[in-house]
Design an enzyme around this catalytic site. Structure first.
Site, PDB file in Angstrom:
ATOM      1  N   LYS A  80     -11.136  -0.403   6.412  1.00  0.00           N
ATOM      2  CA  LYS A  80      -9.821  -0.298   7.264  1.00  0.00           C
ATOM      3  C   LYS A  80     -10.101   0.363   8.677  1.00  0.00           C
ATOM      4  O   LYS A  80     -10.978   1.316   8.891  1.00  0.00           O
ATOM      5  CB  LYS A  80      -9.157   0.751   6.410  1.00  0.00           C
ATOM      6  N   ARG A  82       0.742   9.948   1.171  1.00  0.00           N
ATOM      7  CA  ARG A  82       1.279  10.994   1.887  1.00  0.00           C
ATOM      8  C   ARG A  82       2.554  11.763   1.666  1.00  0.00           C
ATOM      9  O   ARG A  82       3.069  12.612   2.406  1.00  0.00           O
ATOM     10  CB  ARG A  82       1.514  10.067   3.413  1.00  0.00           C
ATOM     11  N   THR A 110      -4.186   6.245   1.962  1.00  0.00           N
ATOM     12  CA  THR A 110      -4.436   7.538   2.253  1.00  0.00           C
ATOM     13  C   THR A 110      -4.946   8.352   0.988  1.00  0.00           C
ATOM     14  O   THR A 110      -4.874   9.561   0.909  1.00  0.00           O
ATOM     15  CB  THR A 110      -3.317   8.246   2.746  1.00  0.00           C
ATOM     16  N   GLU A 144       0.881  -1.195   0.182  1.00  0.00           N
ATOM     17  CA  GLU A 144       0.104   0.057   0.033  1.00  0.00           C
ATOM     18  C   GLU A 144       0.860   1.330  -0.157  1.00  0.00           C
ATOM     19  O   GLU A 144       1.440   1.397   1.006  1.00  0.00           O
ATOM     20  CB  GLU A 144      -1.014   0.055   1.315  1.00  0.00           C
TER      21      GLU A 144
END
Length: 214
Positions: free
Chosen positions: A129, A45, A69, A41
């Protein structure tokens, strides 16, 4: 291609990675693959994330790529353009879910409360999640907040504070698809070029998952 979330569930662990340099993309992928961990993943960010995803998609197609994100509809669409096979977010935003679904991106929004679960489930999400997993109350908390939704067949990827030593507490729960791990490949590891260390941690995580789910 099979459902990417089915594949991540078979693996049992997903490395959650904030990568700062595009030059680290291929060494990172090779370190993970050498450790027997064929998924990652890549979180949005860092400024390098999109280019990293695109490079990995082109040069390491055997790596199952997730984009993390994802905080805006634009990010969801960008993830697809860069070759991500699935997407995740730390929270629930209906506009992001809609964008991911419109773009054909399998997507797991973040949840932390029963209200979050209700909203995500109403949007058709069946994988979510749980974030931040450890600070939010750990396996006991998730067991309790997910219980009223058991008839919906929901599954979760806990991320945030999960460690090699605590994987068993999570993977023993029927509602867990896989765990997300930031410890496998940190920004510091990549800055220092500790690819061997990443391989070692990836191999240990995969082995632990196989022990727990033979």
């Amino acid at each position: 291609m099979s459902n990417p979330f089915d594949l991540t569930a078979r693996i049992g662990v997903v490395p959650v990675i904030a990568i700062e340099s595009v030059d680290h993309a291929i060494p990172l992928a090779d370190a993970l693959l050498e450790g027997g961990l064929p998924t990652a993943e890549i979180t949005f960010r860092t400024e390098a994330a999109a280019e990293v995803l695109a490079r990995l998609h082109e040069q390491r197609p055997e790596l199952l790529l997730g984009a993390g994100t994802i905080l805006s509809p634009e990010a969801a669409r960008l993830a697809v353009q860069c070759g991500a096979a699935y997407g995740l977010a730390p929270g629930f935003d209906p506009a992001v879910v809609d964008a991911a679904q419109s773009a054909g991106l399998p997507f797991a929004p973040g949840i932390m409360t029963p209200s979050d679960i209700s909203l995500a489930a109403a949007k058709g999400c069946r994988l979510m999640k749980f974030f931040p997993a450890a600070p939010a109350g750990g396996p006991s908390m998730l067991t309790n907040i997910s219980a009223p939704f058991a008839h919906l067949g929901l599954r979760f990827i806990p991320t945030g504070g999960v460690k090699l030593e605590t994987m068993g507490e999570w993977l023993s729960l029927p509602v867990i698809a896989a765990v997300g791990g930031t410890w496998i490949a940190t920004a510091r590891d990549m800055r220092e070029g500790d690819w061997a260390g990443i391989t070692t941690r990836a191999r240990a995580a995969v082995a632990r998952a196989k022990e727990l789910r033979p």
